[in-house]
Structure formats: C-alpha cells, structure tokens
Design a protein around this motif. Structure first.
Motif, PDB file in Angstrom:
ATOM      1  N   UNK A   1       6.867  -6.173  -6.688  1.00 32.67           N
ATOM      2  CA  UNK A   1       6.950  -6.366  -5.235  1.00 32.67           C
ATOM      3  C   UNK A   1       6.622  -7.807  -4.859  1.00 32.67           C
ATOM      4  N   UNK A   2       5.646  -8.364  -5.575  1.00 29.85           N
ATOM      5  CA  UNK A   2       5.252  -9.740  -5.279  1.00 29.85           C
ATOM      6  C   UNK A   2       6.464 -10.668  -5.422  1.00 29.85           C
ATOM      7  N   UNK A   3       7.193 -10.459  -6.505  1.00 32.83           N
ATOM      8  CA  UNK A   3       8.373 -11.301  -6.734  1.00 32.83           C
ATOM      9  C   UNK A   3       9.406 -11.065  -5.620  1.00 32.83           C
TER      10      UNK A   3
ATOM     11  N   UNK B   1       0.824  -1.211   0.000  1.00 34.44           N
ATOM     12  CA  UNK B   1       0.000   0.000   0.000  1.00 34.44           C
ATOM     13  C   UNK B   1       0.858   1.261   0.000  1.00 34.44           C
ATOM     14  N   UNK B   2       2.008   1.208   0.670  1.00 37.12           N
ATOM     15  CA  UNK B   2       2.906   2.369   0.624  1.00 37.12           C
ATOM     16  C   UNK B   2       3.433   2.583  -0.784  1.00 37.12           C
ATOM     17  N   UNK B   3       3.803   1.480  -1.436  1.00 38.30           N
ATOM     18  CA  UNK B   3       4.357   1.614  -2.785  1.00 38.30           C
ATOM     19  C   UNK B   3       3.291   2.115  -3.770  1.00 38.30           C
ATOM     20  N   UNK B   4       2.029   1.790  -3.483  1.00 38.57           N
ATOM     21  CA  UNK B   4       0.955   2.172  -4.408  1.00 38.57           C
ATOM     22  C   UNK B   4       0.369   3.558  -4.115  1.00 38.57           C
ATOM     23  N   UNK B   5       0.789   4.164  -2.988  1.00 36.94           N
ATOM     24  CA  UNK B   5       0.195   5.445  -2.603  1.00 36.94           C
ATOM     25  C   UNK B   5       0.387   6.468  -3.716  1.00 36.94           C
TER      26      UNK B   5
ATOM     27  N   UNK C   1       0.447   0.557 -11.673  1.00 42.45           N
ATOM     28  CA  UNK C   1      -0.082  -0.261 -10.566  1.00 42.45           C
ATOM     29  C   UNK C   1       0.302  -1.728 -10.762  1.00 42.45           C
ATOM     30  N   UNK C   2       0.007  -2.230 -11.959  1.00 41.64           N
ATOM     31  CA  UNK C   2       0.262  -3.649 -12.232  1.00 41.64           C
ATOM     32  C   UNK C   2       1.736  -3.985 -12.070  1.00 41.64           C
ATOM     33  N   UNK C   3       2.591  -3.130 -12.614  1.00 39.70           N
ATOM     34  CA  UNK C   3       4.027  -3.428 -12.564  1.00 39.70           C
ATOM     35  C   UNK C   3       4.559  -3.316 -11.138  1.00 39.70           C
ATOM     36  N   UNK C   4       4.056  -2.343 -10.393  1.00 41.74           N
ATOM     37  CA  UNK C   4       4.493  -2.184  -8.998  1.00 41.74           C
ATOM     38  C   UNK C   4       4.133  -3.450  -8.207  1.00 41.74           C
TER      39      UNK C   4
ATOM     40  N   UNK D   1      -2.804  -5.360 -21.298  1.00 36.99           N
ATOM     41  CA  UNK D   1      -2.564  -5.230 -19.864  1.00 36.99           C
ATOM     42  C   UNK D   1      -1.382  -6.119 -19.521  1.00 36.99           C
ATOM     43  N   UNK D   2      -0.543  -5.666 -18.602  1.00 35.38           N
ATOM     44  CA  UNK D   2       0.544  -6.541 -18.145  1.00 35.38           C
ATOM     45  C   UNK D   2      -0.035  -7.447 -17.077  1.00 35.38           C
ATOM     46  N   UNK D   3      -0.261  -8.688 -17.425  1.00 35.78           N
ATOM     47  CA  UNK D   3      -0.829  -9.585 -16.426  1.00 35.78           C
ATOM     48  C   UNK D   3       0.200  -9.925 -15.368  1.00 35.78           C
ATOM     49  N   UNK D   4      -0.290  -9.909 -14.162  1.00 39.75           N
ATOM     50  CA  UNK D   4       0.615 -10.164 -13.056  1.00 39.75           C
ATOM     51  C   UNK D   4       0.612 -11.654 -12.757  1.00 39.75           C
ATOM     52  N   UNK D   5       1.711 -12.294 -13.029  1.00 39.06           N
ATOM     53  CA  UNK D   5       1.852 -13.665 -12.560  1.00 39.06           C
ATOM     54  C   UNK D   5       3.289 -13.822 -12.098  1.00 39.06           C
ATOM     55  N   UNK D   6       3.667 -15.015 -11.720  1.00 39.55           N
ATOM     56  CA  UNK D   6       5.006 -15.160 -11.157  1.00 39.55           C
ATOM     57  C   UNK D   6       6.002 -15.591 -12.227  1.00 39.55           C
ATOM     58  N   UNK D   7       5.763 -15.136 -13.455  1.00 34.78           N
ATOM     59  CA  UNK D   7       6.588 -15.536 -14.593  1.00 34.78           C
ATOM     60  C   UNK D   7       8.067 -15.253 -14.430  1.00 34.78           C
ATOM     61  N   UNK D   8       8.417 -14.158 -13.745  1.00 38.29           N
ATOM     62  CA  UNK D   8       9.829 -13.811 -13.625  1.00 38.29           C
ATOM     63  C   UNK D   8      10.561 -14.608 -12.555  1.00 38.29           C
TER      64      UNK D   8
END
Ligand code: XMP
Length: 519
Positions: free
Chosen positions: A308-310, A289-293, A301-304, A350-357
């Motif tokens: 971070x998820x990775x 949430x801090x990173x998305x503020x 949003x998607x890339x952030x 859209x850049x789909x968010x998955x754990x591809x990286x």
C-alpha cells in the motif's frame, strides 16, 4: 581528490570496523571484496591498501588471495590476521596450522621500531611496550618472506607484527580495529597517516560540500521526490538534497496511521514550517487500517503495508510533473558487496518494509547521497546540517510502525492504547537520561487480558511489554539492564495514566535468539 584507503575484504566479521576506525581518523575509505575486478582497485586511487581478516585458512587449496595488482602497485599494504597470512604466503613465506590457537585478549611485546609505529603517537607502540590486543586465529606465519622482519611478538604468535619498511608492507596477527585492542586505532593511524601519508582531511563539512556538488551535477534541473518517514536517514538525505537543489526537491510523507504519538505533526512542522521544504502530507490512515482489519499474520501485515505504501507514494508522485529522481537514505552497510563463503540465499526472517520496489515501478533514477556513510556518520552529517538533536539522535523506527508491535489484529483502539504506553515509557527514559544509551526502546501491546484490582474494583485489561535493547547495528542486540526502580516507576505511571492497561512486563530476550521487534 581526498586521500583514500582501500580495504580488501576476506570475509571477517569485523571488516566494517576497520573502515570505521580509518574514517574516524579523517581518512576516506571503502571496502571491496578481495576478488573484485583488479581494474576497480586501480581506478579507486588508494594511497594504501588494507587486507582484512577472514575465516579461511591459507593452507587449504584455492583459498582467497590478494590480487597481484596489490603487490604490483607499489602502494603500502597492511595485512590483518588472514590478510597477513595470505600476504606472507603470496610473497614467499610459510604459514602453518598453530598448535596454540589464540582467541580473545593477548599481549604483544613491541620488539623493534618500524615505519608502522612511527605515526602512532607518543605513548603507544614504542619498543619495550606491552600492548593489549585481540587475537582470533588458528594459523600462524612460521617463515617470513624475504625483506620482512619481526617487530612485535606474543606468546602464541612469535610473528605478531611484521614489517618490510622498504616496500612499506606490514602485517599483524591481531585485529587492531576492535576496541579490545587498546591502541589499535593508533596502529591503523600509523598505517594511514604515517606510512601512507594521508592527511586526515575527510570531515563532515568536507563531505557536505562534496555531496551538494555531486547532487547538483547528477540532478541538473530535474525534480526529485523523497519519501520522508521522520527517521534520521530520510530526514538527513532530504535536508542535504534541499540544500543542493532547493525547491526541485519535493518530499512525500505518507501517514499510514501506524505512527507514534505526535509524530506526524512533528514531521510536518519540521520540514514544511522550519525548513520550508515542499511537503505533501498524505493522510492515508483509513486506507491502511481498513486493509489491515482482521489481519494477524506478521508477514501478511508487513506485505500489506509495504504494498500500500508503494501505491500511495506512486499515486502522489505521479501528480507532480517532471520528476526524474527518487531520493533514498541508503547507507553504506547496505551497499557493501559482501564476501560470502557460505553461499546460498539466506532465509527470510522478516520482510522488511522499505521502498525498494519503487524505482523500477516508477521508472525513476535514484539519488542516494548517504550511500557512502555509516549510521553514526549520518548523525554527524545531520548535526553539521543543523538538524535538531531530538531528530539526529532518534531511535530507529520500523517502516510498518506500530502494526508490528501489536501481535494479533490491529484496531484503532489498540493503536491508541499503545501510543499512550509508548509515550509514557519514552518520557521516563528521557527524564532518566538513558535515551542515548539505548539503541531502541518501545512498547508492545500484548493480545492477552489479565485480571487486576484497582481501587477495590476488579479490572480485566490488556497487558503490555516494554522492550529496550543495546546494539551497534541492529543485527545483534541485548536487552537493556534498567535499574529496578526505573522499571517500577514506569510500570506505575503506565497503569495509572493509560486506560486499558493493567499489567506491565519487561522483555529480557537478546537477539539472537529473539529479534528486536516482536513481529
Ligand atoms: P528485527 O526486528 O529484525 O529489527 O531484529 C532490526 C532493526 O530493523 C528495524 N526494522 C525495520 N526497519 N522496515 C524498517 O525500516 C522494517 O520493515 C523493519 N522491521 C524491523 C527494527 O526496528 C530494528 O531497528
């Protein structure tokens, strides 16, 4: 090895449906591009080959052809639409451009019996029958190759079904795989069971046993980590892998604070408490949430979130020693090698968010036990594994979560409002018995405030949109036609029960031109 059918793809929009129908009849099959290395066709070990339809015309130069091995193998072959035309052209027949292009519903008169019809069941495909089918073709066969005869006719396509029982070659001008071909599934069964002699023993119970053995063999005594999202695919993968290797599997659940009401608790309760699967529950709400503020751009949003998820997943996984594998719930539609006649990279919508990286970064090998399955088969496997129906039948939920359902910047207050709206909306859908008819239903918090009046007082609050769509794969979608009284009821409940909302709208956009999510 279980019986297998190979489908060679010439680029039809509906090739995947052939695979679905064949599997529904208990026969394992895979799709390979028509121009695949012939050695892979040989190694596949098929009992029969189906040539799909496709957009090309055999009359043009350099058109896609079935590799010679198809006709040299001695295996039975079924050609569908383009598959029939290229089979005819390659075996010495003639094809011409039809004056009468046929698209859509058509009727086929079954003229004579043949091997293809023998295994179709009692009432379908009997000589004298008129069958409803779905045509889509511009070319037609005008001269059969030696050995073939006509066994079914339709107005615009005198060679609607052709047969060479000696070599076990069959062709149809129409698409038996689509639902509009009323006895189409029976016809495919006539090929797989009747002609090719498959026994139909491929069931989810059989798949489960095979998959468990394969996971054990691949993983040995190493550790596997799995990112759990609470969605169907990762959940089914985790439970299957746990069955295979027990506590060598460690699940990591990253709570990015963008989940729906109660979702994090449900995931933890199910996996840690019910299944006893070792689970790391990482509360990373503040970080995300801090990173998305202040971030409003959907792609940022998607890339952030994806990045971070990775980071978080990687950090958690690094604490566990001896991890060699990463489990992913990859499905068959993601791995089918597609045939493209258009070429060129497609634009990113859209850049789909998955754990591809993740695998490269973490230097992990992949375990993907679902990569041969379609979504509905994964659901069946989940049931086979005893997962609760509430999870198995769950609507898809995107990786970036509620962040892409709040156009504009994201704040904890907005998230709270959206969670409450979503909960009321889904509760009403469930109570009305509509949940399973809908592919996906969710609420969107709009970045506008509107004026209202409640109990004689003026209000100035947020508006929200409700969305519900029907779809088979998420690629195209249509809005769900709720009865008006349902919409009225849900709007009243939302405005009465959710603080911060004073107006409810319903999104009636299809995909295309819209997308399912708003961002
Ligand atoms: P769109 O909005 O592109 O969505 O029409 C199609 C389907 O994909 C889901 N979706 C996602 N799933 N990560 C996911 O795992 C994502 O980043 C993502 N974005 C969209 C969406 O919910 C719908 O089911």
């Amino acid at each position: 090895m279980t019986d297998r059918i190979l489908i060679l793809d010439f680029g039809s929009q509906v090739t995947q449906l052939i695979a679905r129908r064949v599997r529904e009849s208990g026969v394992y099959c895979e799709i390979l591009p028509f121009n695949v290395d012939p050695k892979r066709i040989e190694a596949f070990g098929a009992k029969g080959i189906i040539l799909s339809g496709g957009p090309a015309s055999v009359l043009e130069i350099d058109t896609p052809r079935a590799p010679d091995i198809v006709f040299d193998s001695g295996l039975p072959v079924l050609g569908i639409c383009y598959g029939q035309q290229t089979m005819c052209a390659q075996l010495g027949g003639r094809v011409e451009r039809s004056e009468q292009r046929e698209f859509g519903r058509a009727e086929v008169d079954v003229a004579e019996a043949c091997g293809l019809f023998a295994g179709t069941g009692e009432n379908s495909w009997m000589p004298g029958n008129r069958e409803l089918v779905w045509m889509s073709h511009g070319d037609r066969v005008i001269e059969l190759p030696p050995g073939f005869r006509v066994v079914g006719r339709s107005g615009g396509a005198p060679f609607a079904i052709i047969a060479d029982d000696q070599r076990r070659y069959y062709g149809t001008m129409f698409h038996p795989e689509v639902v509009h071909s009323t006895h189409g599934a029976e016809l495919l069964r006539g090929f797989t069971h009747g002609v090719a002699g498959c026994t139909g023993e491929w069931t989810m119970a059989a798949f489960r046993a095979q998959a468990v053995a394969a996971i054990r063999q691949q993983v040995g005594s190493a550790k596997v980590i799995c990112g759990l999202s609470g969605g169907v695919d990762s959940s089914v993968a985790a439970v299957l892998i746990h069955e295979a290797i027990g506590d060598q599997l460690i699940c990591v659940f990253v709570d990015h604070g963008l989940l729906r009401k109660g979702e994090a608790d449900e995931v933890v309760a199910l996996f840690r408490d019910h299944y006893n699967i070792p689970l790391i529950h990482k509360d990373a709400k503040d970080l995300f949430l801090n990173a998305l503020a202040g971030v409003s751009d959907p792609e940022v949003k998607r890339k952030t979130i994806g990045g971070l998820f990775i980071d978080v997943f990687d950090a958690e996984a690094n604490r566990i020693k001896g991890v060699e594998f990463l489990a992913q719930g990859t499905l068959y539609p993601d791995v089918i090698e597609s045939v493209s006649f258009i070429g060129g990279p497609s634009v990113t919508i859209k850049s789909h968010h998955n754990v591809g990286g993740l695998p490269e970064r973490m230097k992990l090998k992949l375990v993907e036990p679902l990569r041969e399955l379609f979504k509905d088969e994964v659901r069946d496997l989940g049931r086979e594994l005893g997962l609760p129906e509430s999870l198995v039948g769950r609507h898809p939920f995107p990786g970036p979560g509620l962040a892409i359902r709040i156009p504009g910047d994201i704040t904890p207050e907005k998230l709270e409002i959206l969670r409450n709206v979503d909960a009321v909306y889904l509760d009403e859908i469930r109570k009305s018995g509509l949940y399973d008819e809908i592919w996906q239903a969710f609420a969107v918090l709009l970045p506008v405030r509107t004026v209202g009046v409640m109990g004689d007082a003026r209000t100035y609050e947020h508006a929200c949109a409700l969305r519900a769509v029907t779809s088979t794969d998420g690629m195209t979608a249509d809005y769900y036609p709720f009865p008006h009284d349902f919409l009225g009821r849900v709007a009243t409940r939302i405005i009465n029960e959710v603080r911060g909302i004073n107006r409810v709208t319903y999104d009636i956009t299809s995909k295309p031109p819209g997308t399912i999510e708003w961002e």
